[in-house]
Write a protein that holds these residues in place. Structure first.
Motif, PDB file in Angstrom:
ATOM      1  N   GLN A 158      44.350  24.254  50.069  1.00  0.00           N
ATOM      2  CA  GLN A 158      45.497  24.832  49.347  1.00  0.00           C
ATOM      3  C   GLN A 158      45.501  26.355  49.496  1.00  0.00           C
ATOM      4  N   ILE A 159      46.632  26.955  49.219  1.00  0.00           N
ATOM      5  CA  ILE A 159      46.717  28.416  49.190  1.00  0.00           C
ATOM      6  C   ILE A 159      46.238  28.897  47.821  1.00  0.00           C
ATOM      7  N   ILE A 160      45.183  29.730  47.836  1.00  0.00           N
ATOM      8  CA  ILE A 160      44.636  30.243  46.567  1.00  0.00           C
ATOM      9  C   ILE A 160      45.326  31.562  46.226  1.00  0.00           C
ATOM     10  N   THR A 161      45.980  31.586  45.087  1.00  0.00           N
ATOM     11  CA  THR A 161      46.636  32.815  44.639  1.00  0.00           C
ATOM     12  C   THR A 161      45.629  33.704  43.913  1.00  0.00           C
ATOM     13  N   ILE A 162      45.697  35.001  44.207  1.00  0.00           N
ATOM     14  CA  ILE A 162      44.790  35.970  43.582  1.00  0.00           C
ATOM     15  C   ILE A 162      45.562  36.721  42.495  1.00  0.00           C
ATOM     16  N   TYR A 163      44.989  36.790  41.313  1.00  0.00           N
ATOM     17  CA  TYR A 163      45.673  37.434  40.189  1.00  0.00           C
ATOM     18  C   TYR A 163      45.051  38.765  39.791  1.00  0.00           C
ATOM     19  N   HIS A 164      43.934  39.125  40.438  1.00  0.00           N
ATOM     20  CA  HIS A 164      43.186  40.307  39.995  1.00  0.00           C
ATOM     21  C   HIS A 164      43.829  41.577  40.581  1.00  0.00           C
ATOM     22  N   PRO A 165      44.548  42.383  39.807  1.00  0.00           N
ATOM     23  CA  PRO A 165      45.268  43.558  40.342  1.00  0.00           C
ATOM     24  C   PRO A 165      44.405  44.560  41.100  1.00  0.00           C
ATOM     25  N   PRO A 166      43.182  44.875  40.665  1.00  0.00           N
ATOM     26  CA  PRO A 166      42.384  45.856  41.444  1.00  0.00           C
ATOM     27  C   PRO A 166      42.152  45.426  42.887  1.00  0.00           C
ATOM     28  N   TYR A 167      42.130  44.116  43.128  1.00  0.00           N
ATOM     29  CA  TYR A 167      41.902  43.629  44.493  1.00  0.00           C
ATOM     30  C   TYR A 167      43.075  43.982  45.415  1.00  0.00           C
ATOM     31  N   PHE A 168      44.263  44.110  44.852  1.00  0.00           N
ATOM     32  CA  PHE A 168      45.454  44.389  45.662  1.00  0.00           C
ATOM     33  C   PHE A 168      45.399  45.776  46.298  1.00  0.00           C
ATOM     34  N   PHE A 169      44.544  46.652  45.747  1.00  0.00           N
ATOM     35  CA  PHE A 169      44.470  48.035  46.243  1.00  0.00           C
ATOM     36  C   PHE A 169      43.985  48.084  47.687  1.00  0.00           C
TER      37      PHE A 169
END
Length: 339
Positions: A158-169
């Motif tokens: 499955q596609i795992i969605t990431i919710y942790h905003p600091p990771y988006f940096f």
């Protein structure tokens, strides 16, 4: 005349022509704007989108310099993204009526685990090539097939969605007005350039690729060097996996990094690195990656159907390889003299 003999001259000229063509077709192509403390524009967009490819191409460059090749980097990208997403993705939970992200582990630990997994994949390739003696394309083909399956096992298909905003940096953040991914590429390029020109490592890699037997006789630990080079290539693929998953805020074990290995090999070849080993150019590989990304962006901006993308890309790569060919230029020179 001396300038045209430089391995980077033709790739640089092709990149300039592509950018100029975009500027003619789109008058706003070179326009840059400053919004919310960030620099925006088509050029910045191309650089940002090319960051994962440039990262993988830099790792691929040193592998090819040793007469090797790594076609598993796309699968390694998927594995690194899957490991990071599965560890840090977490879930959205309701606390006091509010949606709150609950990461599984701390972000630094997740990043280290993802990069360690990617380096381990490269180490596996290096051992197969250097210690077991399997041909590089066969050794990395094993991980290319198995790695995609490993990524799917980690994500459960499955596609795992990431919710942790600091990771988006990592893939979508900005530092001093520029995308953070570009700073990562610049740091990697500077480190590799320093190792190449300021230490004996670059000479060892060139010697191992140019003449492995002579390198061994001169005291170079060619086997250890080969394993380290493949491990480093896996590490760069892991960094690219973090960039990609961070940018799209998810990890897709099925499609992440698809065909990235071919683009990386094309970028290295376009940059003037010989597939026969012995010489390599880090700047050339970065130029090659920018050519591929600029071409892709141009095709999409012109509204050309995506299925034509690969054909156009192949034609341009073919043309660049032709003008870079010393044999072809020598033949043309002889024809002019004979005429």
């Amino acid at each position: 005349m001396r300038l045209t003999r430089s391995p980077q001259f033709w790739p640089a000229l092709v990149l300039v022509l592509l950018l100029a063509a975009n500027g003619v077709l789109n008058p706003q192509f070179f326009a840059l704007s400053w919004r919310d403390g960030h620099l925006y524009g088509a050029l910045i967009d191309i650089l940002n989108r090319a960051a994962p490819l440039m990262t993988v191409a830099l790792g691929m460059t040193v592998v090819i310099a040793t007469r090797g090749i790594d076609i598993s980097v796309g699968a390694v990208v998927a594995i690194a993204a899957a490991v990071a997403a599965s560890l840090i993705g977490g879930k959205l939970v309701i606390v006091d009526g509010q949606q709150v992200h609950a990461p599984s582990v701390a972000m630094p630990l997740a990043l280290l685990a993802a990069l360690a997994a990617a380096a381990l994949c490269g180490l596996f390739n290096g051992v197969l090539v250097a210690s077991v003696g399997i041909q590089p394309i066969i050794a990395t083909l094993i991980l290319m097939v198995a790695g995609r399956g490993i990524a799917q096992l980690i994500t459960g298909g499955q596609i795992i969605t990431i919710y942790h905003p600091p990771y988006f940096f990592i893939g979508a953040g900005h530092l001093l007005g520029l995308p953070f991914a570009l700073w990562l590429v610049a740091a990697l390029l500077a480190l590799m350039a320093w190792l190449k020109h300021r230490t004996a490592l670059g000479l060892f890699i060139q010697a191992s690729g140019g003449n492995p037997a002579a390198a061994r006789l001169s005291g170079i630990n060619a086997r250890g060097l080969l394993i380290a080079v493949y491990a480093f290539c896996g590490l760069t693929a892991g960094i690219a996996g973090l960039m990609i998953s961070s940018n799209v805020k998810s990890a897709d074990g099925n499609n992440a990094g698809q065909l990235l290995e071919l683009d990386a090999i094309l970028a290295v070849t376009l940059g003037g690195t010989s597939l026969l080993g012995g010489r390599f150019s880090l700047r050339g590989s970065v130029l090659g990656a920018l050519i591929i990304q600029t071409l892709t962006t141009s095709i999409y901006s012109l509204g050309v159907p995506p299925e034509v993308n690969l054909v156009v890309k192949a034609v341009v790569v073919f043309a660049v390889c032709l003008v870079q060919s010393l044999e072809l230029r020598s033949w043309l020179t002889k024809r002019r003299v004979a005429a």
